[in-house]
Design an enzyme around this catalytic site. Structure first.
Site, PDB file in Angstrom:
ATOM      1  N   HIS A 241       0.802  -1.231   0.000  1.00 14.20           N
ATOM      2  CA  HIS A 241       0.000   0.000   0.000  1.00 14.20           C
ATOM      3  C   HIS A 241       0.839   1.287   0.000  1.00 14.20           C
ATOM      4  O   HIS A 241       0.810   2.053  -0.942  1.00 14.20           O
ATOM      5  CB  HIS A 241      -0.910   0.033   1.244  1.00 14.20           C
TER       6      HIS A 241
HETATM    7  O1  RIB Z   1      -5.324  -0.204   4.691  1.00 12.44           O
HETATM    8  C1  RIB Z   1      -3.928  -0.170   4.464  1.00 12.44           C
HETATM    9  C2  RIB Z   1      -3.297   0.916   5.265  1.00 12.44           C
HETATM   10  O2  RIB Z   1      -3.516   0.682   6.658  1.00 12.44           O
HETATM   11  C3  RIB Z   1      -1.764   0.953   5.104  1.00 12.44           C
HETATM   12  O3  RIB Z   1      -1.317   2.269   5.277  1.00 12.44           O
HETATM   13  C4  RIB Z   1      -1.288   0.105   6.234  1.00 12.44           C
HETATM   14  O4  RIB Z   1       0.037   0.436   6.642  1.00 12.44           O
HETATM   15  C5  RIB Z   1      -2.263   0.477   7.313  1.00 12.44           C
HETATM   16  O5  RIB Z   1      -1.828   1.713   7.896  1.00 12.44           O
END
Ligand code: RIB
Ligand code: CA
Length: 311
Positions: A241
């Site tokens: 992500h």
């Molecule tokens: O949903 C994914 C996000 O939530 C990413 O930033 C992960 O690190 C968590 O913070």
């Protein structure tokens, strides 16, 4: 001309990779890192941010602790994804570099006031609590922020912590509401795009093939981090992500998206934290965000791997 950025983060293995990508890229002047409660409690996110800076050989980077809980909710964490430490996977030494301060919000405010308006970009990788708190404490900074480029939200991909909401927005929906209502230019890297940037065995092997401590650490984090998503989605790998935020700043040509309106659900317990993205422009609501939906995943991983090789 380097891009001045502040990384606001809740490490988290994917946050860690994003921080490494930023520190490996000369295009950035990383003014500082502010930790926020999210994946794991603040004490751990503030510690993990320093572990990552030391791994990159960058003890010079100021790391500040920010807010330890959302604006108006109890903290929800994600140890089930990231492990108890937030950086489970490899064995990691305790950090030696100290926290620069316990006032990450004050750091964000003072840094924005100290630099020319429109020259500092905020890169939130976790719940938006620090950003919203800074805006509430110092409304004058809103006009000074060049852009907020955040990982959060979901539309076509729907939620990952509930059927309706992505984790970062879910944890602090009031903060997200305030940020999306601020009028500040925003780019959103939602699950819609991060779920198209999956780790695969070949891509993780490419990290290992770097033959460096950073490459080995990133591969070990990815191996740990992906087990949850592979089981949940039955996919070949896990979405990486947060590095999408830094990659967008480096190579926006690797991404596609559109200017749309995004509103945040804060009232309904069922859909708390949902990013209601008007992708098809069916409302009269004014666009307030560049919502990213597409990515050249091979180009992203090539960028990430070649940059990590520099550390
Ligand atoms: O949903 C994914 C996000 O939530 C990413 O930033 C992960 O690190 C968590 O913070
Ligand atoms: Ca994160």
């Amino acid at each position: 001309m380097t891009q001045k950025i502040i990384i606001d983060t809740d490490p988290g293995q994917d946050d860690a990779v994003a921080i490494l990508l930023a520190l490996a890229s000369p295009e950035f002047d990383v003014l500082g890192i502010t930790a926020v409660a999210g994946n794991v409690p603040l004490a751990l996110t503030a510690k993990n941010a320093r572990i990552v800076c030391e791994l990159a050989g960058r003890r010079d980077i100021p790391v500040h602790a920010g807010c330890d809980r959302p604006l108006a909710r109890d903290l929800v964490t994600a140890e089930h994804v990231h492990g108890k430490t937030g950086l489970d996977g490899p064995q990691l030494p305790e950090p030696e570099m100290p926290l620069t301060s316990e006032d990450g919000v004050g750091f964000i405010i003072e840094t924005l006031r100290a630099h020319d308006a429109g020259t500092v970009t905020l890169c939130p990788l976790g719940p938006l609590t620090n950003i919203a708190t800074a805006l509430a404490r110092a409304p004058d900074i809103a006009d000074r922020i060049a852009r907020i480029v955040l990982m959060g939200g979901a539309y076509f991909e729907v939620g990952n912590i509930t059927p309706a909401a992505e984790f970062n927005i879910y944890v602090d929906p009031e903060a997200a509401r305030d940020v999306f209502a601020s009028g500040i230019p925003i780019t959103v890297l939602p699950l819609d795009v991060t779920h198209k940037a999956l780790t695969t065995a070949a891509r993780v092997q490419a990290f290992r093939d770097l033959g460096t401590k950073v490459g080995d650490m990133v591969a070990a984090w990815t191996d740990f981090f992906e087990r949850f998503d592979k089981e949940k989605y039955g996919s070949e790998g896990a979405p990486l992500h947060d590095p999408c935020v830094i990659a967008w700043l480096l190579r926006p040509d690797l991404f596609t998206g559109r200017e749309i309106n995004v509103e945040i659900e804060v009232d309904s317990p069922l859909t708390r934290g949902m990013t209601v993205a008007d992708w098809w422009r069916v409302t009269e609501r004014a666009p307030n965000a560049t919502f990213i939906g597409g990515i050249d995943a091979d180009g992203f991983y090539d960028l990430l791997t070649t940059r990590l090789a520099r550390l």
